[in-house]
Scaffold this active site. Structure first.
Site, PDB file in Angstrom:
ATOM      1  N   HIS A  47       0.856  -1.185   0.000  1.00  0.00           N
ATOM      2  CA  HIS A  47       0.000   0.000   0.000  1.00  0.00           C
ATOM      3  C   HIS A  47       0.892   1.236   0.000  1.00  0.00           C
ATOM      4  O   HIS A  47       2.050   1.185   0.424  1.00  0.00           O
ATOM      5  CB  HIS A  47      -0.894   0.002   1.237  1.00  0.00           C
ATOM      6  CG  HIS A  47      -1.967  -1.030   1.206  1.00  0.00           C
ATOM      7  ND1 HIS A  47      -3.104  -0.928   1.980  1.00  0.00           N
ATOM      8  CD2 HIS A  47      -2.094  -2.193   0.509  1.00  0.00           C
ATOM      9  CE1 HIS A  47      -3.880  -1.971   1.766  1.00  0.00           C
ATOM     10  NE2 HIS A  47      -3.279  -2.757   0.874  1.00  0.00           N
ATOM     11  N   GLU A  49       1.135   3.894   1.806  1.00  0.00           N
ATOM     12  CA  GLU A  49       1.722   4.301   3.083  1.00  0.00           C
ATOM     13  C   GLU A  49       2.883   3.399   3.475  1.00  0.00           C
ATOM     14  O   GLU A  49       3.926   3.875   3.932  1.00  0.00           O
ATOM     15  CB  GLU A  49       0.660   4.286   4.194  1.00  0.00           C
ATOM     16  CG  GLU A  49      -0.472   5.262   3.980  1.00  0.00           C
ATOM     17  CD  GLU A  49      -1.656   4.687   3.195  1.00  0.00           C
ATOM     18  OE1 GLU A  49      -2.760   5.247   3.324  1.00  0.00           O
ATOM     19  OE2 GLU A  49      -1.490   3.676   2.462  1.00  0.00           O
ATOM     20  N   CYS A  77      -5.873   2.359   5.768  1.00  0.00           N
ATOM     21  CA  CYS A  77      -6.554   1.119   6.140  1.00  0.00           C
ATOM     22  C   CYS A  77      -5.973   0.629   7.467  1.00  0.00           C
ATOM     23  O   CYS A  77      -4.960   1.154   7.942  1.00  0.00           O
ATOM     24  CB  CYS A  77      -6.365   0.074   5.039  1.00  0.00           C
ATOM     25  SG  CYS A  77      -4.712  -0.660   5.003  1.00  0.00           S
ATOM     26  N   CYS A  80      -2.166  -0.182   7.248  1.00  0.00           N
ATOM     27  CA  CYS A  80      -1.331   1.009   7.111  1.00  0.00           C
ATOM     28  C   CYS A  80      -1.325   1.818   8.398  1.00  0.00           C
ATOM     29  O   CYS A  80      -0.283   2.349   8.796  1.00  0.00           O
ATOM     30  CB  CYS A  80      -1.813   1.859   5.944  1.00  0.00           C
ATOM     31  SG  CYS A  80      -1.534   1.053   4.350  1.00  0.00           S
TER      32      CYS A  80
END
Length: 150
Positions: A47, A49, A77, A80
């Site tokens: 992801h 991040e 999320c 993250c």
């Protein structure tokens, strides 16, 4: 925030991954950038991040990002968010909400709900298998005088 949203836009246009971008800043300087690379790298943890955190940690040669902030094109999320806490980022700024993400097919609500359930109630079974060897490893860690706490 402008850089994070620009990274997200470029990522969609390039076809490399989802509509997410993130940047990590310290003292006004960009030290880590990331985009969602899940589908192009076959890595479900890639992801934006997490990618940005990995880059910033490599650049600073540390696992702690104290004194840094993260700007992300969307509310993090659960994975993250946990990575952000582990990295010790001091502020989180986001543009789109998790509800905006759900509207376009990225719905984290199931994971948020799972986190509140006991192991027995979760959709993916979780089982404890106590192990003397695992306990020994923890004892070894506790007795280690030259460990780097984190």
């Amino acid at each position: 925030m402008e850089e994070a949203t620009s990274l997200a836009h470029q990522n969609v246009a390039s076809g490399r991954g989802g509509p997410f971008g993130a940047g990590i800043v310290r003292d006004g300087n960009s030290i880590g950038r990331g985009t969602n690379l899940v589908t192009s790298t076959n890595d479900p943890t890639a992801h934006a991040e997490v990618v940005a955190i990995r880059e910033a940690c490599r650049k600073l040669e540390t696992f702690s990002l104290l004194g840094c902030e993260i700007y992300t094109s969307c509310e993090p999320c659960p994975m993250c968010l946990a990575a952000i806490y582990w990295a010790r980022l001091e502020n989180i700024y986001f543009a789109n909400t998790r509800h905006d993400a759900a509207r376009i097919g990225f719905d984290d609500d199931a994971i948020y709900r799972e986190m509140t359930l006991s192991h027995e109630q979760r959709s993916t079974p979780i089982h404890s298998l106590p192990s003397p060897a695992a306990h020994t490893t923890f004892d070894l860690w506790m007795s280690k005088s030259d460990k780097t706490p984190y």
